[in-house]
Design an enzyme around this catalytic site. Structure first.
Site, mmCIF file in Angstrom:
data_model
loop_
_atom_site.group_PDB
_atom_site.id
_atom_site.type_symbol
_atom_site.label_atom_id
_atom_site.label_comp_id
_atom_site.label_asym_id
_atom_site.label_seq_id
_atom_site.Cartn_x
_atom_site.Cartn_y
_atom_site.Cartn_z
ATOM 1 N N SER A 234 16.279 -17.411 -40.532
ATOM 2 C CA SER A 234 16.438 -18.425 -41.591
ATOM 3 C C SER A 234 16.065 -19.812 -41.086
ATOM 4 O O SER A 234 15.313 -20.551 -41.750
ATOM 5 C CB SER A 234 17.852 -18.402 -42.168
ATOM 6 O OG SER A 234 18.818 -18.321 -41.161
ATOM 7 N N HIS A 264 19.339 -9.594 -40.821
ATOM 8 C CA HIS A 264 19.855 -10.953 -40.587
ATOM 9 C C HIS A 264 21.163 -11.113 -41.379
ATOM 10 O O HIS A 264 22.087 -10.313 -41.187
ATOM 11 C CB HIS A 264 18.749 -11.943 -40.992
ATOM 12 C CG HIS A 264 18.964 -13.371 -40.580
ATOM 13 N ND1 HIS A 264 19.864 -13.763 -39.630
ATOM 14 C CD2 HIS A 264 18.366 -14.528 -41.011
ATOM 15 C CE1 HIS A 264 19.813 -15.085 -39.486
ATOM 16 N NE2 HIS A 264 18.920 -15.570 -40.326
ATOM 17 N N HIS A 310 21.972 -7.785 -30.993
ATOM 18 C CA HIS A 310 21.527 -9.175 -31.232
ATOM 19 C C HIS A 310 20.251 -9.457 -30.460
ATOM 20 O O HIS A 310 20.026 -8.893 -29.385
ATOM 21 C CB HIS A 310 22.603 -10.193 -30.820
ATOM 22 C CG HIS A 310 22.421 -11.510 -31.488
ATOM 23 N ND1 HIS A 310 21.625 -12.499 -30.965
ATOM 24 C CD2 HIS A 310 22.887 -11.982 -32.671
ATOM 25 C CE1 HIS A 310 21.629 -13.523 -31.795
ATOM 26 N NE2 HIS A 310 22.383 -13.247 -32.838
ATOM 27 N N ARG A 319 31.687 -15.608 -32.197
ATOM 28 C CA ARG A 319 32.064 -15.732 -33.608
ATOM 29 C C ARG A 319 32.903 -14.520 -34.027
ATOM 30 O O ARG A 319 33.817 -14.635 -34.832
ATOM 31 C CB ARG A 319 30.800 -15.855 -34.477
ATOM 32 C CG ARG A 319 29.963 -17.071 -34.124
ATOM 33 C CD ARG A 319 28.650 -17.107 -34.883
ATOM 34 N NE ARG A 319 27.759 -16.007 -34.526
ATOM 35 C CZ ARG A 319 26.542 -15.824 -35.047
ATOM 36 N NH1 ARG A 319 26.080 -16.667 -35.953
ATOM 37 N NH2 ARG A 319 25.794 -14.806 -34.666
ATOM 38 N N ASP A 374 28.683 -10.408 -37.969
ATOM 39 C CA ASP A 374 28.728 -9.641 -39.217
ATOM 40 C C ASP A 374 29.580 -8.383 -39.120
ATOM 41 O O ASP A 374 29.879 -7.755 -40.130
ATOM 42 C CB ASP A 374 27.302 -9.258 -39.643
ATOM 43 C CG ASP A 374 26.470 -10.490 -39.928
ATOM 44 O OD1 ASP A 374 26.997 -11.409 -40.578
ATOM 45 O OD2 ASP A 374 25.317 -10.556 -39.473
HETATM 46 N N1 NMX Z 1 21.803 0.151 -34.247
HETATM 47 C C1 NMX Z 1 20.768 0.964 -33.974
HETATM 48 N N2 NMX Z 1 19.675 0.582 -33.315
HETATM 49 C C2 NMX Z 1 19.640 -0.674 -32.863
HETATM 50 C C3 NMX Z 1 20.696 -1.569 -33.065
HETATM 51 C C4 NMX Z 1 21.806 -1.132 -33.818
HETATM 52 N N3 NMX Z 1 22.825 -1.914 -34.118
HETATM 53 N N4 NMX Z 1 20.368 -2.762 -32.510
HETATM 54 C C5 NMX Z 1 19.145 -2.608 -31.962
HETATM 55 N N5 NMX Z 1 18.695 -1.342 -32.188
HETATM 56 C C6 NMX Z 1 17.384 -0.805 -31.877
HETATM 57 C C7 NMX Z 1 16.322 -1.625 -32.588
HETATM 58 O O1 NMX Z 1 16.189 -1.216 -33.957
HETATM 59 C C8 NMX Z 1 15.098 -1.360 -31.748
HETATM 60 O O2 NMX Z 1 14.553 -0.122 -32.115
HETATM 61 P P1 NMX Z 1 12.942 0.118 -32.161
HETATM 62 O O3 NMX Z 1 12.431 -0.272 -30.795
HETATM 63 O O4 NMX Z 1 12.823 1.592 -32.461
HETATM 64 O O5 NMX Z 1 12.410 -0.774 -33.262
HETATM 65 C C9 NMX Z 1 15.684 -1.233 -30.349
HETATM 66 O O6 NMX Z 1 17.101 -0.983 -30.501
HETATM 67 C C10 NMX Z 1 15.502 -2.483 -29.514
HETATM 68 O O7 NMX Z 1 16.006 -3.574 -30.264
HETATM 69 P P2 NMX Z 1 16.767 -4.776 -29.514
HETATM 70 O O8 NMX Z 1 15.805 -5.384 -28.584
HETATM 71 O O9 NMX Z 1 18.068 -4.304 -28.999
HETATM 72 O O10 NMX Z 1 17.129 -5.714 -30.757
HETATM 73 P P3 NMX Z 1 16.201 -6.749 -31.533
HETATM 74 O O11 NMX Z 1 16.275 -8.057 -30.838
HETATM 75 O O12 NMX Z 1 14.862 -6.179 -31.813
HETATM 76 O O13 NMX Z 1 16.964 -6.823 -32.953
HETATM 77 C C11 NMX Z 1 18.883 -6.987 -34.348
HETATM 78 C C12 NMX Z 1 18.189 -7.515 -33.077
HETATM 79 C C13 NMX Z 1 20.094 -7.849 -34.628
HETATM 80 C C14 NMX Z 1 17.921 -7.080 -35.534
HETATM 81 C C15 NMX Z 1 19.306 -5.498 -34.102
HETATM 82 O O14 NMX Z 1 20.240 -5.448 -33.054
HETATM 83 C C16 NMX Z 1 19.904 -4.853 -35.357
HETATM 84 O O15 NMX Z 1 19.128 -4.346 -36.178
HETATM 85 N N6 NMX Z 1 21.268 -4.862 -35.486
HETATM 86 C C17 NMX Z 1 21.905 -4.358 -36.689
HETATM 87 C C18 NMX Z 1 21.755 -5.347 -37.841
HETATM 88 C C19 NMX Z 1 22.611 -6.581 -37.609
HETATM 89 O O16 NMX Z 1 23.753 -6.511 -37.244
HETATM 90 N N7 NMX Z 1 22.013 -7.748 -37.882
HETATM 91 C C20 NMX Z 1 22.773 -9.017 -37.841
HETATM 92 C C21 NMX Z 1 22.327 -9.994 -36.753
HETATM 93 C C22 NMX Z 1 23.178 -11.220 -36.772
HETATM 94 N N8 NMX Z 1 23.011 -12.021 -37.990
HETATM 95 O O17 NMX Z 1 23.952 -12.408 -38.560
HETATM 96 O O18 NMX Z 1 21.887 -12.330 -38.402
HETATM 97 C C1 MLT Z 2 22.334 -15.950 -36.734
HETATM 98 O O1 MLT Z 2 23.482 -16.380 -36.850
HETATM 99 O O2 MLT Z 2 21.353 -16.582 -37.147
HETATM 100 C C2 MLT Z 2 22.169 -14.572 -36.203
HETATM 101 O O3 MLT Z 2 23.115 -14.285 -35.225
HETATM 102 C C3 MLT Z 2 20.767 -14.173 -35.850
HETATM 103 C C4 MLT Z 2 20.107 -14.839 -34.689
HETATM 104 O O4 MLT Z 2 20.614 -15.747 -34.035
HETATM 105 O O5 MLT Z 2 18.969 -14.385 -34.405
#
Ligand code: NMX
Ligand code: MLT
Length: 436
Positions: A234, A264, A310, A319, A374
């Site tokens: 964002s 996100h 994350h 948080r 979250d």
């Molecule tokens: N469950 C399953 N798989 C996961 C998760 C999870 N919670 N977190 C990461 N992975 C997977 C990810 O999808 C990726 O798979 P691929 O290579 O097949 O695409 C692999 O692990 C490597 O990803 P990372 O390097 O650990 O994470 P990345 O930095 O790419 O993504 C998030 C970060 C936050 C997008 C990821 O951890 C996620 O999808 N979490 C669940 C959704 C979530 O909670 N989002 C909220 C973030 C905070 N916010 O408020 O914005």
């Molecule tokens: C945020 O608060 O924006 C989330 O934790 C996602 C991020 O920092 O990438």
């Protein structure tokens, strides 16, 4: 005499501009980051390619706002937080009151916003309603008007400050109105002059709050989501749109559209949905074995476990810890909160095991198996009767607007350049690696 926000920025901005210019003059060619092929294909993770002074996120400590770790300043009032983000200082009572009065003065929402919202089709997501409301107010933009009249570059930040104060003052009114309209809770409620920002939002939502605990939660909630440095989807989107000198209405609305994605800000909605499904399946707080099975089921069906992982953090999100402390104090017996706790004791291990399996299969590891904000926020809202899950990201949005707008004001003050990284083609990468 009260030193207003504008006065202190007038004092500080020339100093910050000079500091930047000197850094670029003296060290402009120093390398601060390299980019690998993996990073270019992988969402630029870890590439240091932009500046954000409002806050930083450290992998092992989480959010630090202007030098203060978040949990040390979680008690601040939203007006104080806004001032801190922008200036690096915590204001005294008099200044805080002056900001509060600015919000009081600017909180009136144009009638056309309510009319537009009333005419949006049934089933529209509350985030779509919010982002559209901000966008449609673009005609009010001070920046846009001054720009058309030939505003000097040095004044961009001042016009942006005007737009920011207007958006920050109106967004909780609109957001609360969306809640009441979308979920048939009765007529839209108005801002109460003199009531603080968080209590105002709580009040306008109309959630029963005899002891004032929900208003306390709203204050904490607004602080917990306010900013997360510049690279998250964002903030980064808002930054990029603003860098073209699109005004704050365009830029914030764009940022909110990014926040509306399930990876996100929408993860808060997804996470509570996951928790409630889990509880329904096992008839209440699940035991460890049932929970393991459910979590593996989610992962093996190709979905993520929402609220975990994350892009930057490598520890439990502070948080999460701040909300957990609140939960223990005010709702320790709530089964949904207890399930969130149970998930915390099981899911990191499940994710680690799953990550090990992935690595054996030649895939990327899961870089962080710990919870983010979250994973818990929804359980607290649910306890107080705010049970409409699709609304959850709107609360995140009200808070995050303050961070995005602070970053926009500073970027216009610094004269930050238009964002334009270089992309390369897969053909180019193949040729380049072949030459190494
Ligand atoms: N469950 C399953 N798989 C996961 C998760 C999870 N919670 N977190 C990461 N992975 C997977 C990810 O999808 C990726 O798979 P691929 O290579 O097949 O695409 C692999 O692990 C490597 O990803 P990372 O390097 O650990 O994470 P990345 O930095 O790419 O993504 C998030 C970060 C936050 C997008 C990821 O951890 C996620 O999808 N979490 C669940 C959704 C979530 O909670 N989002 C909220 C973030 C905070 N916010 O408020 O914005
Ligand atoms: C945020 O608060 O924006 C989330 O934790 C996602 C991020 O920092 O990438």
């Amino acid at each position: 005499m009260v030193t207003t926000l504008q006065d202190i920025l007038i004092e500080k901005i020339p100093i910050w501009r000079a500091e930047r210019q000197e850094l670029i003059r003296e060290h402009g060619d120093t390398v601060i980051s390299d980019v690998t092929v993996r990073q270019a294909y992988g969402g630029m993770r870890g590439v240091k390619g932009m500046i954000c002074d409002t806050s930083v996120v450290e992998p092992d400590r989480g959010l630090i706002i202007r030098g203060y770790p978040l949990l040390e300043i979680k008690h601040l009032w939203p007006c104080e937080m806004f001032y801190l983000l922008l200036t690096g200082e915590i204001p005294d009572k008099e200044v805080q009151l002056a900001i509060q009065q600015e919000f009081d003065r600017r909180s009136q929402v144009p009638e056309y916003v309510w009319q537009l919202l009333q005419h949006m089709p049934d089933g529209t997501h509350p985030m779509c309603m919010l982002a559209t409301s901000i966008l449609v107010m673009e005609r009010e933009s001070v920046f846009h008007k001054w720009y058309d009249r030939g505003m000097k570059r040095e004044d961009y930040w001042l016009a942006m400050l005007g737009d920011a104060l207007n958006i920050i003052a109106k967004i909780p009114v609109i957001a609360a109105g969306i809640y009441r309209m979308r979920y048939n809770h009765g007529s839209v409620m108005h801002w109460t002059h003199g009531l603080d920002y968080a209590a105002n939002y709580a009040n306008m939502l109309g959630i029963a709050d005899p002891a004032g605990t929900f208003a306390k939660l709203m204050r904490l909630y607004l602080n917990m989501h306010v900013d997360h440095e510049g690279g998250n989807v964002s903030a980064n989107t808002c930054h990029t749109v603003g860098s073209a000198l699109s005004d704050a209405y365009y830029a914030v609305s764009a940022g909110l559209n990014g926040l509306a994605g399930p990876l996100h800000g929408l993860a808060n909605q997804e996470c509570l949905r996951w928790i409630l499904e889990l509880m329904e399946k096992f008839g209440g707080v699940p035991d460890e074995e049932d929970l393991r099975e459910f979590a593996f089921g989610t992962l093996r069906s190709g979905r993520v476990i929402p609220g975990y992982g994350h892009a930057v953090l490598r520890v439990t999100d502070p948080r999460y810890a701040g909300f957990h402390e609140f939960g223990l104090k005010h709702l320790a017996e709530d089964p949904v909160f207890q399930t969130v706790d149970q998930v915390f004791s099981v899911v990191p291990k499940v994710l680690q095991e799953f990550s090990d399996e992935r690595v054996k299969a030649g895939k990327n590891p899961i870089a962080n198996c710990w919870p983010n904000v979250d994973a818990i926020s929804g359980s607290l809202l649910h306890h107080f009767g705010l049970t409409e899950l699709p609304y959850y990201t709107v609360l995140f949005a009200v808070s995050r607007s303050m961070g995005m707008l602070s970053q926009l004001i500073l970027n216009r003050a610094y004269g930050t350049a238009i964002t334009r990284p270089k992309s390369v083609s897969t053909h180019w990468v193949k040729r380049f690696v072949g030459e190494q």
